[in-house]
Design an enzyme around this catalytic site. Structure first.
Site, short mmCIF file in Angstrom:
data_model
loop_
_atom_site.label_atom_id
_atom_site.label_comp_id
_atom_site.label_asym_id
_atom_site.label_seq_id
_atom_site.Cartn_x
_atom_site.Cartn_y
_atom_site.Cartn_z
N GLU A 79 -33.39 -0.64 137.38
CA GLU A 79 -32.89 -1.74 137.73
C GLU A 79 -33.99 -2.99 137.46
O GLU A 79 -33.85 -4.10 136.93
CB GLU A 79 -31.92 -2.31 138.73
CG GLU A 79 -30.57 -1.51 138.90
CD GLU A 79 -29.80 -2.06 138.16
OE1 GLU A 79 -29.76 -3.50 138.03
OE2 GLU A 79 -28.82 -1.51 137.78
N ASP B 116 -52.43 3.35 149.06
CA ASP B 116 -51.64 2.24 148.69
C ASP B 116 -52.48 1.12 148.19
O ASP B 116 -51.81 -0.15 148.42
CB ASP B 116 -50.81 1.94 149.84
CG ASP B 116 -51.38 1.29 151.25
OD1 ASP B 116 -52.75 1.54 151.19
OD2 ASP B 116 -50.97 0.61 152.14
N ARG C 233 -59.02 -1.25 160.58
CA ARG C 233 -57.75 -0.89 161.38
C ARG C 233 -57.60 0.46 161.54
O ARG C 233 -57.45 0.97 162.57
CB ARG C 233 -56.37 -1.60 161.08
CG ARG C 233 -56.39 -2.87 161.20
CD ARG C 233 -54.80 -3.31 161.21
NE ARG C 233 -54.06 -2.69 159.93
CZ ARG C 233 -54.16 -3.42 158.82
NH1 ARG C 233 -54.59 -4.58 158.58
NH2 ARG C 233 -53.53 -2.94 157.96
N ARG D 92 -43.05 -0.72 142.82
CA ARG D 92 -41.90 -0.44 143.49
C ARG D 92 -40.71 -0.39 142.53
O ARG D 92 -40.61 -1.29 141.47
CB ARG D 92 -41.66 -1.56 144.17
CG ARG D 92 -40.10 -1.36 145.18
CD ARG D 92 -40.00 -2.73 145.94
NE ARG D 92 -40.86 -2.34 147.05
CZ ARG D 92 -41.48 -3.30 148.03
NH1 ARG D 92 -41.03 -4.69 148.07
NH2 ARG D 92 -42.41 -3.09 148.98
N GLU E 247 -49.47 4.62 144.53
CA GLU E 247 -48.21 4.80 145.47
C GLU E 247 -47.20 4.12 144.68
O GLU E 247 -47.01 2.76 144.39
CB GLU E 247 -48.41 3.97 146.72
CG GLU E 247 -47.25 4.35 147.58
CD GLU E 247 -46.94 3.64 149.06
OE1 GLU E 247 -46.58 4.37 150.16
OE2 GLU E 247 -47.24 2.29 149.02
N GLU F 233 -36.30 -6.48 156.90
CA GLU F 233 -37.17 -5.77 158.10
C GLU F 233 -38.38 -6.16 157.84
O GLU F 233 -39.01 -6.47 158.95
CB GLU F 233 -36.65 -4.39 157.80
CG GLU F 233 -37.36 -3.53 159.00
CD GLU F 233 -38.70 -3.40 159.28
OE1 GLU F 233 -39.21 -2.72 160.10
OE2 GLU F 233 -39.38 -3.38 158.06
N HIS G 240 -41.15 7.92 148.44
CA HIS G 240 -42.59 7.65 148.35
C HIS G 240 -43.47 8.47 147.38
O HIS G 240 -43.24 9.69 147.90
CB HIS G 240 -43.37 7.18 149.66
CG HIS G 240 -43.08 5.92 150.29
ND1 HIS G 240 -43.58 5.47 151.42
CD2 HIS G 240 -41.81 5.26 149.90
CE1 HIS G 240 -43.14 4.13 151.53
NE2 HIS G 240 -41.95 4.09 150.90
N ARG H 181 -37.68 2.38 130.94
CA ARG H 181 -36.80 1.62 131.14
C ARG H 181 -36.13 0.84 129.62
O ARG H 181 -34.96 0.88 129.42
CB ARG H 181 -37.12 0.28 131.87
CG ARG H 181 -36.11 -0.82 132.14
CD ARG H 181 -36.80 -1.83 132.97
NE ARG H 181 -37.67 -2.62 132.02
CZ ARG H 181 -38.69 -3.47 132.32
NH1 ARG H 181 -38.35 -3.95 133.84
NH2 ARG H 181 -39.59 -4.14 131.63
#
Length: 255
Positions: free
Chosen positions: A53, A87, A71, A92, A154, A169, A135, A40
């Site tokens: 960005e 993960d 789980r 991100r 990840e 969402e 991903h 960057r």
């Protein structure tokens, strides 16, 4: 050794092992973040356009790791968690345009010490609810005091519009305890289509502007302040570093 002493010793050992386990993931996250920060900053200072960005990261808490292992039916051992949960450390990357996503992907994968383990392209094949993102599951070496630890990270790369949709969402998903009404799911899918249309439109406008301006390079002198010497110093340096012409027979040295 009494039973309670053995239990306490086992607990303390497990705590130490888990601490080292979590530290390795934190350091692996730092390694990937450093790579992205370098890219960057290089684009900011040395190129006319920066495809990155925003960059963010998160490390799952020990409680979240154990809850997910429960789980998913993953055995409660560090080796099983490491080999089946990808993960724990997440990065991100937010880009302006869809083409930037694949550019950043190629720049990362091209680095010698970063290994691509898996790739899921939810841009080419969105999820049924409209979710879009690229991903990458990568492995990066972490140099500890007594060993080199390969750590899985990840990386999610998406546009601003994709990230905005995914954030909303996610909030709705948990507000309804993961049971979203069918009519709301349909509206979310419509919103994802609108976000995708916006991505396409904005990239088209961006490319049109570049074509009109004939902009293949840009002036980043404002960003370079503090990194590049002044014009006067550069000229002085060139004068000092340029060797004086040698005297010839036709031009005798007068000194």
């Amino acid at each position: 050794m009494p039973e309670h002493r053995r239990d306490m010793t086992s607990i303390l050992q497990l705590r130490d092992d888990f601490t080292r386990f979590m530290l390795a993931y934190r350091f692996g996250l730092d390694e990937v973040m450093t790579k992205l920060t370098i890219l960057r900053d290089e684009f900011n200072y040395a190129h006319s356009y920066n495809p990155i960005e925003h960059v963010g990261s998160r490390l799952k808490s020990p409680d979240s790791i154990l809850q997910k292992a429960h789980r998913k039916g993953i055995p409660f051992t560090l080796e099983d968690i490491k080999s089946q949960m990808f993960d724990i450390a997440g990065v991100r990357v937010t880009c302006a345009f869809q083409s930037d996503i694949y550019r950043v992907r190629d720049l990362l994968i091209g680095q010698q010490d970063l290994t691509l383990l898996a790739e899921r392209d939810y841009i080419a094949e969105p999820k049924p609810n409209g979710y879009k993102s690229l991903h990458l599951i990568v492995q990066v070496p972490v140099f500890m005091s007594d060993r080199v630890e390969p750590v899985t990270v990840e990386i999610q790369i998406r546009t601003i519009a994709m990230d905005f949709w995914a954030s909303l969402e996610h909030k709705i998903y948990y507000k309804y305890d993961k049971e979203i009404p069918a009519e709301l799911l349909a509206e979310l899918k419509d919103a994802a289509d609108v976000a995708n249309a916006l991505d396409i439109k904005m990239e088209h406008l961006h490319n049109t502007v570049l074509t009109i301006k004939g902009a293949t390079t840009g002036d980043s002198s404002a960003d370079m302040q503090g990194l590049v010497p002044s014009q006067q110093l550069l000229e002085a340096f060139l004068r000092e570093s340029t060797p004086a012409p040698q005297a010839t027979d036709d031009e005798p040295d007068t000194h």
